[in-house]
Motif scaffolding. Structure first.
Motif, PDB file in Angstrom:
ATOM      1  N   ASP A   1      32.413  31.121  39.451  1.00 12.00           N
ATOM      2  CA  ASP A   1      32.579  32.248  40.370  1.00 12.00           C
ATOM      3  C   ASP A   1      33.024  33.484  39.578  1.00 12.00           C
TER       4      ASP A   1
ATOM      5  N   LEU B   1      33.519  26.525  38.897  1.00 11.26           N
ATOM      6  CA  LEU B   1      32.310  26.725  39.701  1.00 11.26           C
ATOM      7  C   LEU B   1      31.507  27.932  39.242  1.00 11.26           C
TER       8      LEU B   1
ATOM      9  N   ASP C   1      37.641  28.112  40.807  1.00  7.28           N
ATOM     10  CA  ASP C   1      36.543  29.072  40.792  1.00  7.28           C
ATOM     11  C   ASP C   1      35.921  29.198  39.410  1.00  7.28           C
ATOM     12  N   SER C   2      36.754  29.082  38.362  1.00  7.88           N
ATOM     13  CA  SER C   2      36.210  29.160  36.992  1.00  7.88           C
ATOM     14  C   SER C   2      35.302  27.975  36.705  1.00  7.88           C
TER      15      SER C   2
ATOM     16  N   ARG D   1      34.630  35.976  40.543  1.00 11.30           N
ATOM     17  CA  ARG D   1      35.934  36.477  40.964  1.00 11.30           C
ATOM     18  C   ARG D   1      37.018  36.172  39.940  1.00 11.30           C
TER      19      ARG D   1
ATOM     20  N   ARG E   1      42.058  29.817  41.103  1.00 13.22           N
ATOM     21  CA  ARG E   1      41.368  30.485  39.995  1.00 13.22           C
ATOM     22  C   ARG E   1      40.725  29.461  39.058  1.00 13.22           C
TER      23      ARG E   1
END
Length: 281
Positions: free
Chosen positions: A85, A83, A80-81, A87, A77
Protein backbone atom coordinates in the motif's frame (compact mmCIF):
# COMPACT_ATOMS: atom_id res chain seq x y z
CA UNK A 1 -16.13 35.39 28.74
CA UNK A 2 -17.97 34.75 32.01
CA UNK A 3 -20.03 31.79 33.21
CA UNK A 4 -23.18 32.82 35.05
CA UNK A 5 -24.94 29.48 35.26
CA UNK A 6 -27.84 28.16 33.17
CA UNK A 7 -31.51 27.47 33.61
CA UNK A 8 -30.77 23.72 33.55
CA UNK A 9 -27.92 23.74 36.08
CA UNK A 10 -28.08 25.16 39.60
CA UNK A 11 -24.61 26.52 40.34
CA UNK A 12 -23.73 27.95 43.74
CA UNK A 13 -21.96 31.29 43.99
CA UNK A 14 -18.65 29.71 44.98
CA UNK A 15 -18.79 27.37 41.98
CA UNK A 16 -19.37 30.31 39.63
CA UNK A 17 -16.38 32.04 41.19
CA UNK A 18 -14.26 28.91 40.68
CA UNK A 19 -15.17 28.51 37.02
CA UNK A 20 -14.56 32.15 36.18
CA UNK A 21 -11.29 32.27 38.15
CA UNK A 22 -9.97 29.29 36.18
CA UNK A 23 -10.99 30.95 32.90
CA UNK A 24 -9.28 34.20 33.90
CA UNK A 25 -6.09 32.46 35.05
CA UNK A 26 -6.13 30.17 31.99
CA UNK A 27 -5.53 27.20 34.26
CA UNK A 28 -7.34 23.86 34.37
CA UNK A 29 -10.29 23.76 36.75
CA UNK A 30 -10.01 20.68 38.96
CA UNK A 31 -13.45 19.78 40.30
CA UNK A 32 -13.80 17.23 43.08
CA UNK A 33 -16.86 15.99 44.90
CA UNK A 34 -19.03 12.96 45.60
CA UNK A 35 -20.17 10.96 42.55
CA UNK A 36 -23.44 12.36 41.26
CA UNK A 37 -22.94 15.97 42.34
CA UNK A 38 -22.85 17.34 38.79
CA UNK A 39 -19.11 17.55 38.08
CA UNK A 40 -19.32 16.18 34.53
CA UNK A 41 -22.50 18.10 33.79
CA UNK A 42 -20.70 21.30 34.79
CA UNK A 43 -18.47 21.06 31.72
CA UNK A 44 -21.51 20.49 29.50
CA UNK A 45 -23.24 23.55 30.93
CA UNK A 46 -20.14 25.77 30.75
CA UNK A 47 -19.71 24.89 27.08
CA UNK A 48 -23.38 25.53 26.36
CA UNK A 49 -23.53 28.81 28.28
CA UNK A 50 -20.39 30.19 26.61
CA UNK A 51 -21.36 28.89 23.17
CA UNK A 52 -18.24 26.73 22.85
CA UNK A 53 -17.79 23.19 21.48
CA UNK A 54 -17.23 20.48 24.09
CA UNK A 55 -14.55 17.80 23.71
CA UNK A 56 -14.85 14.96 26.23
CA UNK A 57 -12.02 12.65 27.28
CA UNK A 58 -13.43 9.95 29.54
CA UNK A 59 -10.65 8.38 31.57
CA UNK A 60 -10.54 4.66 32.40
CA UNK A 61 -8.14 2.60 34.49
CA UNK A 62 -6.28 1.60 31.31
CA UNK A 63 -6.05 5.10 29.81
CA UNK A 64 -2.56 6.44 29.16
CA UNK A 65 -1.69 10.12 28.89
CA UNK A 66 -0.17 9.54 25.44
CA UNK A 67 -3.62 8.58 24.13
CA UNK A 68 -4.79 12.12 24.79
CA UNK A 69 -2.07 13.44 22.50
CA UNK A 70 -1.91 10.87 19.70
CA UNK A 71 -1.31 7.20 18.97
CA UNK A 72 0.96 5.77 16.29
CA UNK A 73 -0.49 2.65 14.64
CA UNK A 74 2.69 0.77 13.76
CA UNK A 75 0.83 -2.52 13.28
CA UNK A 76 -1.38 -1.10 10.51
CA UNK A 77 1.66 0.44 8.81
CA UNK A 78 3.49 -2.88 8.86
CA UNK A 79 0.48 -4.65 7.42
CA UNK A 80 0.09 -2.06 4.66
CA UNK A 81 3.80 -2.32 3.79
CA UNK A 82 3.42 -6.08 3.36
CA UNK A 83 0.45 -5.45 1.06
CA UNK A 84 2.34 -2.84 -0.96
CA UNK A 85 0.00 0.00 0.00
CA UNK A 86 1.39 3.42 -1.02
CA UNK A 87 0.06 4.96 2.22
CA UNK A 88 3.06 3.58 4.11
CA UNK A 89 5.31 6.31 2.67
CA UNK A 90 3.53 8.97 4.77
CA UNK A 91 3.72 8.20 8.47
CA UNK A 92 0.99 10.78 9.14
CA UNK A 93 -1.52 8.28 7.76
CA UNK A 94 -0.95 6.19 10.87
CA UNK A 95 -1.22 8.91 13.48
CA UNK A 96 -4.50 8.87 15.40
CA UNK A 97 -5.24 12.24 16.99
CA UNK A 98 -6.18 12.29 20.67
CA UNK A 99 -8.57 14.60 22.50
CA UNK A 100 -5.87 17.15 23.40
CA UNK A 101 -4.76 17.33 19.77
CA UNK A 102 -8.38 17.88 18.71
CA UNK A 103 -8.75 20.66 21.28
CA UNK A 104 -5.46 22.29 20.27
CA UNK A 105 -6.22 22.36 16.54
CA UNK A 106 -9.85 23.46 16.87
CA UNK A 107 -10.79 26.52 14.84
CA UNK A 108 -12.36 28.17 17.89
CA UNK A 109 -11.89 28.03 21.65
CA UNK A 110 -13.32 24.82 23.13
CA UNK A 111 -14.11 23.34 26.52
CA UNK A 112 -12.00 20.23 27.13
CA UNK A 113 -13.37 17.84 29.75
CA UNK A 114 -10.95 15.33 31.27
CA UNK A 115 -13.44 13.22 33.18
CA UNK A 116 -12.58 11.16 36.29
CA UNK A 117 -8.82 11.61 36.12
CA UNK A 118 -8.38 9.67 39.37
CA UNK A 119 -9.37 6.43 37.61
CA UNK A 120 -6.04 6.36 35.76
CA UNK A 121 -2.59 5.37 36.98
CA UNK A 122 -0.97 7.72 39.50
CA UNK A 123 1.57 8.86 36.88
CA UNK A 124 -1.15 9.92 34.44
CA UNK A 125 -1.51 13.52 35.73
CA UNK A 126 2.26 14.01 35.82
CA UNK A 127 2.53 12.86 32.21
CA UNK A 128 0.26 15.74 31.16
CA UNK A 129 1.96 18.50 33.13
CA UNK A 130 3.95 20.06 30.31
CA UNK A 131 1.22 19.70 27.70
CA UNK A 132 -1.43 21.39 29.84
CA UNK A 133 1.03 24.05 31.02
CA UNK A 134 2.59 25.01 27.69
CA UNK A 135 -0.38 24.02 25.54
CA UNK A 136 1.85 22.21 23.07
CA UNK A 137 3.43 18.82 22.44
CA UNK A 138 5.85 17.19 20.00
CA UNK A 139 4.96 14.42 17.54
CA UNK A 140 8.16 12.38 17.30
CA UNK A 141 7.09 10.31 14.29
CA UNK A 142 6.51 13.37 12.07
CA UNK A 143 8.79 15.89 13.79
CA UNK A 144 6.03 18.49 14.12
CA UNK A 145 5.03 20.47 17.19
CA UNK A 146 1.31 20.85 17.84
CA UNK A 147 0.42 24.14 19.55
CA UNK A 148 -3.00 25.26 20.70
CA UNK A 149 -4.55 27.78 18.31
CA UNK A 150 -6.84 28.91 21.12
CA UNK A 151 -6.16 27.97 24.72
CA UNK A 152 -9.05 25.65 25.69
CA UNK A 153 -11.01 25.88 28.92
CA UNK A 154 -9.92 22.68 30.66
CA UNK A 155 -12.23 21.12 33.26
CA UNK A 156 -10.90 18.07 35.11
CA UNK A 157 -13.13 16.00 37.37
CA UNK A 158 -12.14 13.66 40.18
CA UNK A 159 -14.17 11.48 42.54
CA UNK A 160 -11.32 11.70 45.05
CA UNK A 161 -10.58 7.97 44.78
CA UNK A 162 -6.85 8.62 44.93
CA UNK A 163 -4.55 11.54 45.68
CA UNK A 164 -3.26 13.58 42.76
CA UNK A 165 0.40 14.69 42.58
CA UNK A 166 1.30 18.03 44.14
CA UNK A 167 2.96 19.26 40.93
CA UNK A 168 -0.29 18.67 39.07
CA UNK A 169 -2.42 20.32 41.76
CA UNK A 170 -0.19 23.40 41.71
CA UNK A 171 -1.12 24.02 38.08
CA UNK A 172 -4.87 23.80 38.64
CA UNK A 173 -7.55 25.99 40.16
CA UNK A 174 -9.33 23.74 42.64
CA UNK A 175 -13.00 23.59 43.58
CA UNK A 176 -14.78 21.04 45.75
CA UNK A 177 -18.50 20.66 45.07
CA UNK A 178 -20.05 20.12 48.47
CA UNK A 179 -23.21 18.09 48.71
CA UNK A 180 -26.06 20.62 48.42
CA UNK A 181 -28.01 21.72 51.47
CA UNK A 182 -31.78 21.25 51.44
CA UNK A 183 -32.54 24.68 49.96
CA UNK A 184 -30.10 24.17 47.08
CA UNK A 185 -31.28 20.61 46.47
CA UNK A 186 -34.85 21.86 46.35
CA UNK A 187 -33.85 24.28 43.57
CA UNK A 188 -32.12 21.45 41.69
CA UNK A 189 -35.20 19.23 41.97
CA UNK A 190 -37.48 22.00 40.77
CA UNK A 191 -35.35 22.37 37.62
CA UNK A 192 -35.83 18.67 36.79
CA UNK A 193 -39.36 18.21 38.19
CA UNK A 194 -41.02 21.63 37.97
CA UNK A 195 -44.53 20.25 38.62
CA UNK A 196 -43.73 18.39 41.83
CA UNK A 197 -46.02 19.30 44.71
CA UNK A 198 -44.41 21.06 47.64
CA UNK A 199 -45.76 18.63 50.24
CA UNK A 200 -44.30 15.62 48.42
CA UNK A 201 -40.98 17.36 47.87
CA UNK A 202 -40.72 18.36 51.53
CA UNK A 203 -41.51 14.83 52.72
CA UNK A 204 -39.13 13.26 50.20
CA UNK A 205 -36.21 15.55 51.01
CA UNK A 206 -36.74 15.08 54.75
CA UNK A 207 -36.56 11.32 54.32
CA UNK A 208 -33.65 11.57 51.89
CA UNK A 209 -31.49 13.56 54.30
CA UNK A 210 -32.40 11.17 57.12
CA UNK A 211 -31.11 8.33 54.94
CA UNK A 212 -27.89 10.17 54.08
CA UNK A 213 -27.21 10.93 57.73
CA UNK A 214 -27.83 7.37 58.93
CA UNK A 215 -24.73 6.11 60.80
CA UNK A 216 -23.14 3.05 59.23
CA UNK A 217 -24.28 3.79 55.68
CA UNK A 218 -21.68 2.48 53.22
CA UNK A 219 -22.71 4.61 50.21
CA UNK A 220 -24.64 7.80 50.71
CA UNK A 221 -27.20 8.48 47.95
CA UNK A 222 -26.24 11.34 45.65
CA UNK A 223 -28.03 14.18 43.87
CA UNK A 224 -28.58 12.12 40.73
CA UNK A 225 -30.05 9.30 42.81
CA UNK A 226 -32.57 11.50 44.61
CA UNK A 227 -33.67 12.82 41.20
CA UNK A 228 -34.22 9.25 39.99
CA UNK A 229 -36.11 8.43 43.20
CA UNK A 230 -38.39 11.42 42.82
CA UNK A 231 -39.06 10.48 39.20
CA UNK A 232 -40.23 7.06 40.39
CA UNK A 233 -42.36 8.57 43.15
CA UNK A 234 -44.08 10.79 40.59
CA UNK A 235 -44.52 7.91 38.14
CA UNK A 236 -46.17 5.82 40.89
CA UNK A 237 -48.30 8.80 41.90
CA UNK A 238 -47.22 8.47 45.52
CA UNK A 239 -47.97 11.17 48.05
CA UNK A 240 -46.24 12.40 51.20
CA UNK A 241 -48.40 10.04 53.31
CA UNK A 242 -46.99 7.07 51.37
CA UNK A 243 -43.46 8.09 52.31
CA UNK A 244 -44.38 8.33 55.96
CA UNK A 245 -45.85 4.85 55.83
CA UNK A 246 -42.64 3.11 54.78
CA UNK A 247 -42.26 -0.54 55.66
CA UNK A 248 -41.58 -0.79 59.38
CA UNK A 249 -40.92 2.93 59.50
CA UNK A 250 -37.35 2.60 58.22
CA UNK A 251 -36.96 1.12 54.73
CA UNK A 252 -37.93 3.83 52.17
CA UNK A 253 -40.34 3.24 49.32
CA UNK A 254 -38.61 2.32 46.04
CA UNK A 255 -35.37 2.16 47.99
CA UNK A 256 -33.48 0.58 45.07
CA UNK A 257 -33.04 4.07 43.62
CA UNK A 258 -31.26 5.24 46.78
CA UNK A 259 -29.56 2.23 48.37
CA UNK A 260 -27.06 0.65 45.99
CA UNK A 261 -25.59 -2.26 47.93
CA UNK A 262 -26.90 -5.09 50.09
CA UNK A 263 -25.07 -3.87 53.19
CA UNK A 264 -27.09 -0.64 53.26
CA UNK A 265 -30.36 -2.48 52.53
CA UNK A 266 -29.65 -4.87 55.42
CA UNK A 267 -28.89 -1.88 57.66
CA UNK A 268 -32.32 -0.38 57.05
CA UNK A 269 -34.01 -3.77 57.36
CA UNK A 270 -32.43 -4.15 60.80
CA UNK A 271 -33.59 -0.67 61.73
CA UNK A 272 -37.11 -1.57 60.58
CA UNK A 273 -37.03 -4.77 62.63
CA UNK A 274 -35.85 -2.91 65.71
CA UNK A 275 -38.54 -0.26 65.21
CA UNK A 276 -41.26 -2.94 65.02
CA UNK A 277 -39.88 -4.60 68.14
CA UNK A 278 -39.91 -1.33 70.05
CA UNK A 279 -43.47 -0.68 68.90
CA UNK A 280 -44.73 -3.97 70.37
CA UNK A 281 -43.39 -3.19 73.83
Amino acid sequence: MKFEGTAEYVATDDLLVGVNAAVTLERPLLVKGEPGTGKTELAVQVAGALGLPLIEWNIKSTTRAQQGLYEYDAVSRLRDSQLGDARVHDVANYIRKGKLWQAFEAETKVVLLIDEIDKADIEFPNDLLQELDRMEFHVYETGETIRARHRPIVIITSNNEKELPDAFLRRCFFHYIRFPDEATLRRIVEVHHPDIKDALLTAALTQFYEIREQPGLKKKPSTSEVLDWLKLLLAEDLGPEDLRATSGGALPRLHGALLKNEQDVHLFERLAFMARGAGRR
